[in-house]
Design a protein around this motif. Structure first.
Motif, PDB file in Angstrom:
ATOM      1  N   PHE A  55      31.977  27.754  41.589  1.00 52.09           N
ATOM      2  CA  PHE A  55      32.670  28.207  40.382  1.00 52.09           C
ATOM      3  C   PHE A  55      32.252  29.613  39.949  1.00 52.09           C
ATOM      4  O   PHE A  55      33.078  30.435  39.560  1.00 52.09           O
ATOM      5  N   SER A  56      30.957  29.923  40.013  1.00 49.89           N
ATOM      6  CA  SER A  56      30.461  31.208  39.516  1.00 49.89           C
ATOM      7  C   SER A  56      31.024  32.380  40.311  1.00 49.89           C
ATOM      8  O   SER A  56      31.080  33.505  39.818  1.00 49.89           O
ATOM      9  N   ARG A  57      31.454  32.130  41.551  1.00 53.59           N
ATOM     10  CA  ARG A  57      32.003  33.191  42.391  1.00 53.59           C
ATOM     11  C   ARG A  57      33.532  33.198  42.397  1.00 53.59           C
ATOM     12  O   ARG A  57      34.148  34.011  43.079  1.00 53.59           O
ATOM     13  N   SER A  58      34.154  32.308  41.638  1.00 61.99           N
ATOM     14  CA  SER A  58      35.600  32.127  41.678  1.00 61.99           C
ATOM     15  C   SER A  58      36.279  32.762  40.471  1.00 61.99           C
ATOM     16  O   SER A  58      35.629  33.171  39.509  1.00 61.99           O
ATOM     17  N   LYS A  59      37.612  32.833  40.548  1.00 62.99           N
ATOM     18  CA  LYS A  59      38.399  33.446  39.479  1.00 62.99           C
ATOM     19  C   LYS A  59      39.566  32.537  39.094  1.00 62.99           C
ATOM     20  O   LYS A  59      40.120  31.816  39.938  1.00 62.99           O
ATOM     21  N   ILE A  60      39.928  32.590  37.797  1.00 61.49           N
ATOM     22  CA  ILE A  60      41.092  31.854  37.306  1.00 61.49           C
ATOM     23  C   ILE A  60      42.014  32.843  36.605  1.00 61.49           C
ATOM     24  O   ILE A  60      41.582  33.614  35.746  1.00 61.49           O
ATOM     25  N   ILE A  61      43.269  32.847  36.996  1.00 62.22           N
ATOM     26  CA  ILE A  61      44.282  33.688  36.360  1.00 62.22           C
ATOM     27  C   ILE A  61      45.283  32.770  35.648  1.00 62.22           C
ATOM     28  O   ILE A  61      45.796  31.821  36.244  1.00 62.22           O
ATOM     29  N   VAL A  62      45.523  33.059  34.381  1.00 63.60           N
ATOM     30  CA  VAL A  62      46.457  32.263  33.584  1.00 63.60           C
ATOM     31  C   VAL A  62      47.573  33.168  33.075  1.00 63.60           C
ATOM     32  O   VAL A  62      47.308  34.263  32.567  1.00 63.60           O
ATOM     33  N   THR A  63      48.807  32.737  33.242  1.00 64.34           N
ATOM     34  CA  THR A  63      49.929  33.452  32.626  1.00 64.34           C
ATOM     35  C   THR A  63      50.541  32.557  31.552  1.00 64.34           C
ATOM     36  O   THR A  63      50.628  31.338  31.723  1.00 64.34           O
ATOM     37  N   THR A  64      50.953  33.161  30.465  1.00 59.71           N
ATOM     38  CA  THR A  64      51.537  32.395  29.363  1.00 59.71           C
ATOM     39  C   THR A  64      52.385  33.299  28.499  1.00 59.71           C
ATOM     40  O   THR A  64      52.241  34.524  28.528  1.00 59.71           O
ATOM     41  N   ARG A  65      53.272  32.683  27.747  1.00 64.93           N
ATOM     42  CA  ARG A  65      54.073  33.430  26.775  1.00 64.93           C
ATOM     43  C   ARG A  65      53.676  33.040  25.359  1.00 64.93           C
ATOM     44  O   ARG A  65      54.423  33.295  24.412  1.00 64.93           O
ATOM     45  N   HIS A  66      52.535  32.384  25.228  1.00 67.30           N
ATOM     46  CA  HIS A  66      52.115  31.885  23.920  1.00 67.30           C
ATOM     47  C   HIS A  66      50.715  32.403  23.603  1.00 67.30           C
ATOM     48  O   HIS A  66      49.763  32.121  24.322  1.00 67.30           O
ATOM     49  N   SER A  67      50.597  33.146  22.527  1.00 63.79           N
ATOM     50  CA  SER A  67      49.307  33.759  22.187  1.00 63.79           C
ATOM     51  C   SER A  67      48.234  32.722  21.874  1.00 63.79           C
ATOM     52  O   SER A  67      47.048  32.953  22.114  1.00 63.79           O
ATOM     53  N   ILE A  86      48.163  42.456  28.806  1.00 65.17           N
ATOM     54  CA  ILE A  86      49.560  42.367  28.387  1.00 65.17           C
ATOM     55  C   ILE A  86      50.436  43.052  29.428  1.00 65.17           C
ATOM     56  O   ILE A  86      50.312  44.266  29.664  1.00 65.17           O
ATOM     57  N   LEU A  87      51.306  42.284  30.051  1.00 64.83           N
ATOM     58  CA  LEU A  87      52.167  42.848  31.089  1.00 64.83           C
ATOM     59  C   LEU A  87      53.166  43.831  30.485  1.00 64.83           C
ATOM     60  O   LEU A  87      53.814  43.540  29.474  1.00 64.83           O
ATOM     61  N   GLU A  88      53.276  44.970  31.119  1.00 66.69           N
ATOM     62  CA  GLU A  88      54.272  45.963  30.715  1.00 66.69           C
ATOM     63  C   GLU A  88      55.573  45.696  31.480  1.00 66.69           C
ATOM     64  O   GLU A  88      55.574  45.060  32.531  1.00 66.69           O
ATOM     65  N   GLY A  89      56.664  46.213  30.956  1.00 66.84           N
ATOM     66  CA  GLY A  89      57.931  46.079  31.660  1.00 66.84           C
ATOM     67  C   GLY A  89      57.979  46.985  32.877  1.00 66.84           C
ATOM     68  O   GLY A  89      57.140  47.876  33.054  1.00 66.84           O
ATOM     69  N   LEU A  90      58.984  46.751  33.732  1.00 63.05           N
ATOM     70  CA  LEU A  90      59.181  47.610  34.892  1.00 63.05           C
ATOM     71  C   LEU A  90      59.521  49.025  34.445  1.00 63.05           C
ATOM     72  O   LEU A  90      60.250  49.213  33.460  1.00 63.05           O
TER      73      LEU A  90
END
Length: 352
Positions: free
Chosen positions: A54-66, A79-83
């Protein structure tokens, strides 16, 4: 975790996951998370922490809810920017014209640039509107979209519904009804073309077939039109049918335009508009028939999920209620039920 493990107990699944991840560095991507229950996240986090890598791993979460961001991580979110505009124009041109055809329509390209600017870098909006204008070379069609009142509707930040609503407004009325009907399915649902077409047929939403056509052929044509407008996305194709899904934002649109006709009901639902005609009953822990159903009379469709987790008594009560209250019922989808027979009173239903 393979499909054969899905029916295992939670403890067994956790043990299986732990054994797969032990001594391994992993990247876990949790896409479009809506869970606001902190306890569920803590439980998952503790499970992952119990693995040696776990200490060497990564978690990426995407959401539209703050709120999800606040619950899941103290780290400042990205915060993702638009194209960029240039990339949006390239994407728009790809969907609005056949390869190379855009050079013959400089006036449309100029109008298209104004449309793309209003999409604010959201690829789904760019693609949807480009597809909407495909093979349309009349400037009035392009100007209508550019100047449409729908652009002026109040929007929340990154809210795409008003943009997507243009695609809905451009649908013929028969496709509007069929598209709205898809809101009865939950988000992330994989639709089966056969199931959807049968429900459309039962509710009289299909045009009468032409010579040498079957009703199913009309339904497939409708689905292909929705596919061509990027409102649904094909998943797998078989010999006579296919499965498809709907982007979350497009599902939001379907919910928005169908709210007077379709409703998802669970045990906590307090009120349903009397004009609602189509219901999805969705509750894993249902122990009694929701009272709100007893007040309804004009329902045409009832789709019942999680039937296998309810008792036979509840299933029988639901069936009896549907038959006694909904005299003009056209479709009843009741899968994995322990019931083996329908009540004789089903023969008293009337055709509207």
């Amino acid at each position: 975790i393979k499909e054969k493990d899905v029916d295992s107990t939670l403890d067994a699944l956790q043990a299986r996951l732990r054994s797969l991840l032990n001594d391994k560095k992993f990247l876990l991507v949790l896409d479009d998370v809506w869970n606001e229950n902190q306890a569920k996240w803590v439980e998952l986090r503790n499970l992952l922490r119990s693995t040696d890598g776990f200490s060497r791993s990564k978690i990426i979460v995407t959401t539209r809810h703050s709120n999800v961001v606040l619950i899941m991580s103290p780290i400042r979110p990205y915060i993702l920017e638009g194209l960029p505009l240039e990339d949006c124009l390239t994407l728009f041109t790809k969907w609005a014209f056949n390869d190379g055809a855009e050079k013959h329509y400089p006036n449309l390209i100029r109008i298209g640039e104004e449309i793309v600017k209003k999409c604010k870098g959201v690829p789904l909006a760019v693609r949807t509107l480009g597809s909407l204008l495909f093979q349309k070379t009349d400037e009035s069609d392009w100007i209508y979209i550019r100047d449409s009142e729908i652009w002026r509707l109040e929007q929340h930040e990154n809210d795409i519904l008003p943009v997507l609503k243009l695609s809905y407004n451009y649908l013929p009325s028969h496709l509007q009804r069929c598209f709205a009907f898809l809101s009865l399915y939950k988000k992330d649902k994989i639709y089966s073309s056969d199931d959807v077409i049968r429900l459309w047929m039962a509710n009289g939403l299909l045009e009468h077939p032409k010579q040498n056509q079957e009703w199913e052929d009309v339904g497939k044509r409708y689905l292909n039109e929705l596919l061509s407008r990027c409102l649904i996305q094909k998943e797998n194709e078989f010999r006579l049918k296919f499965t498809f899904k709907m982007h979350d934002l497009v599902h939001d649109l379907a919910l928005d335009v169908s709210q007077k006709e379709c409703k998802i009901v669970n045990s906590e639902t307090k009120r349903v508009d009397e004009n609602v005609r189509h219901l999805l009953l969705c509750d894993e822990k249902l122990v009694e028939v929701p009272r709100v159903l007893e007040e309804m009379k004009n329902v045409r469709t009832v789709i019942i999920q999680y039937a296998s987790k309810r008792s036979k008594i509840v299933d029988k009560s639901l069936i009896n209620l549907c038959v006694s209250n909904f005299k003009y019922l056209r479709a009843l989808e009741f899968r994995k039920s322990p019931l083996t027979a329908l009540p004789n009173s089903i023969g008293t239903l009337k055709r509207p």
